[in-house]
Write a protein that holds these residues in place. Structure first.
Motif, PDB file in Angstrom:
ATOM      1  N   PHE A 314      84.000  54.691  84.632  1.00  0.00           N
ATOM      2  CA  PHE A 314      85.384  55.012  84.298  1.00  0.00           C
ATOM      3  C   PHE A 314      85.371  56.200  83.333  1.00  0.00           C
ATOM      4  O   PHE A 314      84.328  56.522  82.726  1.00  0.00           O
ATOM      5  N   THR A 315      86.515  56.838  83.201  1.00  0.00           N
ATOM      6  CA  THR A 315      86.660  58.009  82.330  1.00  0.00           C
ATOM      7  C   THR A 315      87.727  57.715  81.283  1.00  0.00           C
ATOM      8  O   THR A 315      88.833  57.268  81.610  1.00  0.00           O
ATOM      9  N   VAL A 316      87.369  57.999  80.033  1.00  0.00           N
ATOM     10  CA  VAL A 316      88.270  57.748  78.909  1.00  0.00           C
ATOM     11  C   VAL A 316      88.617  59.088  78.278  1.00  0.00           C
ATOM     12  O   VAL A 316      87.719  59.871  77.929  1.00  0.00           O
ATOM     13  N   THR A 317      89.916  59.361  78.112  1.00  0.00           N
ATOM     14  CA  THR A 317      90.377  60.597  77.486  1.00  0.00           C
ATOM     15  C   THR A 317      91.289  60.262  76.312  1.00  0.00           C
ATOM     16  O   THR A 317      91.999  59.261  76.335  1.00  0.00           O
ATOM     17  N   GLY A 318      91.263  61.144  75.315  1.00  0.00           N
ATOM     18  CA  GLY A 318      92.099  60.961  74.134  1.00  0.00           C
ATOM     19  C   GLY A 318      91.441  60.175  73.026  1.00  0.00           C
ATOM     20  O   GLY A 318      92.115  59.755  72.084  1.00  0.00           O
ATOM     21  N   VAL A 556      82.788  59.866  79.784  1.00  0.00           N
ATOM     22  CA  VAL A 556      82.545  59.340  81.124  1.00  0.00           C
ATOM     23  C   VAL A 556      81.516  58.218  80.978  1.00  0.00           C
ATOM     24  O   VAL A 556      80.352  58.460  80.657  1.00  0.00           O
ATOM     25  N   ALA A 557      81.958  56.995  81.207  1.00  0.00           N
ATOM     26  CA  ALA A 557      81.098  55.830  81.000  1.00  0.00           C
ATOM     27  C   ALA A 557      80.164  55.668  82.181  1.00  0.00           C
ATOM     28  O   ALA A 557      80.598  55.592  83.337  1.00  0.00           O
ATOM     29  N   THR A 558      78.863  55.617  81.891  1.00  0.00           N
ATOM     30  CA  THR A 558      77.828  55.356  82.896  1.00  0.00           C
ATOM     31  C   THR A 558      76.832  54.365  82.321  1.00  0.00           C
ATOM     32  O   THR A 558      76.893  54.020  81.126  1.00  0.00           O
ATOM     33  N   GLY A 559      75.897  53.937  83.159  1.00  0.00           N
ATOM     34  CA  GLY A 559      74.857  53.061  82.657  1.00  0.00           C
ATOM     35  C   GLY A 559      73.956  53.752  81.659  1.00  0.00           C
ATOM     36  O   GLY A 559      73.302  53.093  80.843  1.00  0.00           O
TER      37      GLY A 559
END
Length: 803
Positions: A314-318, A556-559
């Protein structure tokens, strides 16, 4: 005949200054008494103070003066409707209609200001929220952890409660002769507020004393004014000395009783146990959510690292600088896995104002889901409000439960690619080491760990002693330094040092006693948390994502950037994060070194998924089964019964006057129809016709003969049968002998026919108003009853003399 109906007028005795008042004058004075300004001011002021007690009681539910606006607004509106209804002599139907109109007109101002234009003018959304709030607001308030937020429509409850009870209580206080009847709805309002509130009372001393003092003073003054009113208003204006002395004695006695009651009430409240709480509905409703049905996010740690190392989850912004994204906060260790619990605070549906008064950096953060497909909700900081986007927005909102104390959210249906949401959050600043050095550990309630390796307490004590740590912060640093300096990093993948997944008791015991500790964030975070708990440090494990470069606002959340860390509770700083995993480039010195406690050859294939290690020992499984078997009823049952009971009670309270008045009139008709004396059944039929005419607004002269009454009704109703009924009634009462049952049935049939004719000529509104009109019940007097009894006795005596 007129003198007989009004009763004999006795001449005043010699030397008296004024004649004794007639009964009609006494009735007129009694009906005019409630219109006295001082009486109205006393009654309305007493009712306002009595209902102010439940308004104050809502303070803890809304955590501040937020509940005072809808409560006071409903109270003022209700008293205004009660006063206007008394002045205009409104019946129950008009009072109920005025209450409904006021509820919708002023609901935007007092209950749903965020939906109204300029916070005052109701909109379509306001009217819809008020209509649904009559039924749904009770459930929403009871199933939301206090303090609740105004934006979620919870203000409808105090507004509606105080409006309805103010109308009922004010109307009784202004209309009935015995004001004590008005205490019943006032006490019922307080009882309902306590049931809907929290177990912690707002101001029990103030509430108890205010209720007792106001009730006693009000009833005392009303009782003291009653004789003075009758003596002064109906006499020449002088009051006998004996009456004055009697009044002084009554006031003094009442003042003494008031002082004793206030003293006893205040003393009993002050001497009550300080930790005693009340039992409320909120405490017995079981939330329809059990966090234990979801596996710990820590069980999938190695899967994310291995299979999604470069996959955008998932992608987190802000995000503010330095903020971390949280998947789950785990504070319960079972010997097999660190899991999420609801011991600190229950998981509740999404609401506003979840962050409370947290200080820090506010931010609006947006999350777009990629390949992530779990139930755990990614968030950051202290979430204040959350809103989903897209077609599944409403379904996701209903399926989401959140625990503000741990910052952990669960979406029961799970997230999937394409979902998105935005949340408003507050990220507290990281305290400096100097501030933490002067801080103390906070007293928090955490579940007791189960099956902790025996050596961890000794290792933790040795690490603290070696570092000579004396302050709370120094103790945490000593444990963290010991693990980072003694341990080595490895995910246990193909090209890395072999390292088992999982963080069960056996895995951590082997790791802690090996010559070289080898593991990753999963094992080191669990080790630090358990070592801290063994020496009395409040700690918990958090799993989430953060980048090495914390300066960017997008993640950008990854393993590859998945981590686990430990949070420790401090008294002033709150929960502070500590990283305890050694650097990834710190590899074991001997690549072939294996733990001595459990030597195993290097496997040819990667280890099995960690889900296979997630089975809990029989002890934990049996305990949970025992808890589930001990619950005889489903969790929804209490909620449905409570909300249904409150909703039905409110509807019953609104409909009760209609049912009561209808029952009284039906009972009156039955008594007249079944009177033991046949002549009374005839006269009762005529009385029924007159009462129904009064209910339909037809003026009937009280005390006139039946023929005089029929002459006036014939002119009004254009119904010639009324005069014939009057003649037949006089013949049945004063004629020779007793009327037969056939004559009585025929007479009542004629009466019913005239009543049906009045009903057909009236509109629907007038027919409904006639059914609940109280004028026929209040207009009958003892004098008329006495006249009818006297006539019956005269007719009976005449019949006996003729026989």
């Amino acid at each position: 005949m007129t003198a007989l109906q009004d009763g004999p007028v006795l001449a005043p005795p010699a030397g008296s200054q004024a004649a004794a008042p007639s009964r009609r004058q006494a009735r007129a004075a009694a009906s005019a008494a409630p219109r006295e300004p001082r009486r109205w001011a006393l009654d309305l002021g007493a009712v306002a103070l009595l209902l102010l007690v439940p308004v104050i009681g809502f303070w803890p539910t809304f955590d501040g003066p937020l509940a005072l606006l809808p409560g006071l607004g409903g109270l003022i509106l209700g008293l205004g409707i009660a006063a206007l209804g008394t002045l205009q002599r409104w019946g129950v139907l008009l009072l109920a209609a005025a209450t409904v109109v006021a509820y919708f007109v002023f609901g935007g101002l007092f209950a749903l200001p965020h939906t109204a234009l300029a916070g005052v003018v109701p909109t379509g959304e306001t009217l819809r929220g008020l209509a649904l709030g009559v039924v749904t607001s009770w459930k929403s308030l009871l199933t939301t952890v206090a303090p609740v937020a105004a934006e979620d429509g919870h203000l409808v409850v105090p507004y509606l409660m105080l409006l309805v009870f103010a109308v009922v209580t004010g109307s009784l206080a202004l209309r009935v002769r015995q004001p004590a009847w008005a205490l019943l709805p006032a006490v019922a309002c307080l009882a309902l507020q306590i049931a809907l509130g929290t177990s912690e009372p707002a101001a029990p001393v103030v509430q108890g004393i205010l209720l007792a003092v106001v009730a006693i003073v009000w009833l005392t003054v009303r009782a003291a004014w009653a004789p003075a009113r009758s003596a002064v208003a109906l006499s020449s204006g002088t009051q006998p000395i004996e009456d004055r002395r009697h009044l002084v004695r009554r006031v003094a006695s009442a003042a003494g009783v008031l002082a004793v009651a206030a003293a006893v009430g205040g003393a009993s409240t002050l001497l009550a146990p300080p930790h005693e709480v009340r039992y409320v509905i909120r405490d017995v409703i079981i939330p329809p959510f059990d966090i234990r049905q979801y596996p710990s996010p820590m069980q999938d740690f190695r899967i994310y690292v291995k299979d999604f190392s470069d996959t955008p989850l998932f992608t987190v912004t802000g995000l503010p600088a330095g903020a971390r994204v949280r998947l789950g906060t785990m504070d319960a260790y079972s010997g097999v896995v660190y899991n999420v619990s609801d011991s600190s605070s229950a998981f509740t549906p999404l609401r506003s104002n979840m962050a409370g008064d947290v200080e820090g950096t506010p931010a609006d953060v947006r999350v777009e889901i990629g390949e992530y497909g779990d139930v755990w909700l990614p968030d950051a900081g202290y979430v204040d409000a959350l809103e989903f986007e897209g077609e599944r927005a409403e379904a996701l909102r209903r399926a989401t439960y959140y625990n503000p104390a741990t910052g952990t959210g669960v979406v029961r249906t799970g997230l999937r690619s394409g979902d998105a949401y935005t949340f408003r959050t507050v990220v507290p600043p990281r305290p400096s080491d100097a501030d933490l050095a002067a801080d103390r550990f906070a007293a928090v309630d955490l579940p007791r760990p189960v099956a902790v390796p025996e050596r961890l307490r000794e290792i933790a004590a040795d690490a603290i002693s070696k570092q000579k740590a004396t302050t709370p912060f120094a103790k945490v640093e000593a444990l963290r330094t010991h693990l980072m300096e003694s341990g080595y990093f490895s995910h246990g993948l193909k090209d890395e040092q072999y390292s088992l997944s999982g963080h069960g008791s056996a895995r951590l015991s082997t790791m802690a006693t090996a010559e070289q500790m080898v593991g990753d964030d999963e094992q080191y975070a669990a080790l630090l948390a358990l070592m801290a708990r063994e020496v009395g440090i409040p700690a918990r494990v958090v799993m989430g994502f953060h980048a090495e470069d914390a300066s960017g606002s997008e993640l950008v959340a990854t393993g590859g950037n998945l981590h686990a860390w430990v949070e420790v509770a401090f008294e002033d700083a709150g929960w502070v994060a500590f990283d305890t995993t050694p650097d990834e480039d710190k590899e074991p010195k001997d690549q072939t070194t294996q733990p001595k406690a459990d030597p195993q050859p290097m496997p040819l294939q990667p280890p099995p998924p960690p889900n296979e290690d997630a089975d809990e020992p029989p002890l934990v499984t049996d305990d949970r089964k025992a808890e589930e078997e001990s619950e005889p009823t489903p969790g929804y049952l209490g909620l449905v019964l409570a909300v249904g009971g409150i909703s039905l009670g409110t509807i019953a309270l609104l409909l009760a006057p209609f049912v009561i008045i209808g029952g009284i009139k039906a009972s009156r008709r039955r008594k007249r129809r079944e009177a033991p004396v046949p002549a009374d059944r005839i006269s009762g039929g005529w009385d029924e016709l007159m009462d129904r005419a009064v209910d339909y607004g037809r003026g009937v002269p009280v005390g006139a003969t039946r023929y005089e009454q029929s002459a006036q009704l014939v002119a009004i109703l254009d119904e010639p049968r009324v005069q014939s009924l009057a003649v037949r009634a006089d013949a049945g009462v004063f004629g020779p002998g007793e009327p037969t049952q056939e004559e009585i049935d025929a007479f009542w049939a004629e009466v019913d026919g005239v009543v049906v004719g009045m009903s057909k000529r009236a509109s629907v509104w007038k027919r409904l108003r006639a059914r609940v009109n109280l004028r026929s019940l209040t207009q009958s007097s003892r004098l008329a009853t006495g006249v009818r009894s006297l006539r019956t006795r005269i007719a009976s005596a005449a019949g006996e003399s003729r026989r």
